[in-house]
Design an enzyme around this catalytic site. Sequence first.
Site, short mmCIF file in Angstrom:
data_model
loop_
_atom_site.label_atom_id
_atom_site.label_comp_id
_atom_site.label_asym_id
_atom_site.label_seq_id
_atom_site.Cartn_x
_atom_site.Cartn_y
_atom_site.Cartn_z
CE1 TYR A 13 -4.75 5.82 -2.74
CE2 TYR A 13 -3.18 7.47 -3.47
CZ TYR A 13 -3.48 6.15 -3.17
OH TYR A 13 -2.52 5.19 -3.30
CB CYS A 57 -0.95 0.02 1.19
SG CYS A 57 -2.15 1.36 1.09
CG LEU A 58 2.29 4.98 -3.06
CD1 LEU A 58 3.01 4.84 -4.39
CD2 LEU A 58 1.32 6.15 -3.12
CB VAL A 59 -2.05 6.06 0.11
CG1 VAL A 59 -3.08 5.03 0.57
CG2 VAL A 59 -2.43 7.45 0.61
CG ASN A 114 -8.96 -0.87 -0.45
OD1 ASN A 114 -8.23 -0.14 -1.11
ND2 ASN A 114 -8.58 -2.07 -0.05
CB CYS A 125 -3.20 3.60 -5.89
SG CYS A 125 -4.27 2.46 -5.01
CB VAL A 126 -0.24 -1.55 -5.64
CG1 VAL A 126 1.17 -1.09 -5.85
CG2 VAL A 126 -0.56 -1.60 -4.16
CD GLN A 127 -7.44 -2.54 -4.02
OE1 GLN A 127 -6.58 -3.40 -4.13
NE2 GLN A 127 -8.66 -2.82 -3.62
#
EC number: 5.2.1.1
Length: 234
Positions: free
Chosen positions: A121, A64-66, A151, A182-184
């Site tokens: 985001y 998770c980047l954020v 998410n 964002c990897v999501q």
Amino acid sequence: METEIPAMLTSRYSLFPDEHFTFHSSRMRMMKVSPEELKKMDIDSDRCALELSDARVDVMAYACLVAIMCQGAGYHSVSQARLSKTVAGNASDAPVLSSAGALIDSLHMLDYKKVAIITPYMKPLTQQVIDYIEAAGIEVVDAISLEVSDNLQVGRLDPMDLVSHANRLNIGQADGVVLSCCVQMPSLPAIQVVQDRLDKPVLSASVATVYQMLKTLGLKAQVPNAGHLLSGAF
């Protein structure tokens, strides 16, 4: 993380038929992308790293980047050092990366001074991402926030919608475009399409993570149709 990174690694088999990857994951809980839930999620990362170290994997990546970037400038180094100590305590020597650190390190490696980004985001979280990237010495010349707080919905976004979103970016001064910060948020099917369309280097948090994983493993950083960073030139 669980879809695009295995997709990139296994797509290498056509280029490197002797390779074989297995993929292992441990989950930190988070449903709504908010500062409060992200902080709780980050605390859980030690448990996840410890669980994965049982598998004696060759490299780990915190997805998770954020969750990293909302903790303040340079936190990826703090997190990676802590998680490395955690896995070492379980007799594992697996290097620990993060998507946040991978993105920053890859942009530095490419010597990019200015980038444009797209995030899923809410705008306040996007601003924290901008602040984090700029604290690392890279100017964010433009940013688009898709403002999806759920998410699960982030993971269900159509990656090809990023083609039209990218058309709205002001990229005149940008050295490159981070199509998904964002990897999501899925982006892999659109990376090469957007790069060809904009005639600018395009990457994502997932692409940067794969690049750093491959370099850590001593493998050539090449993945078909995954943009400039994974072209094999670096």
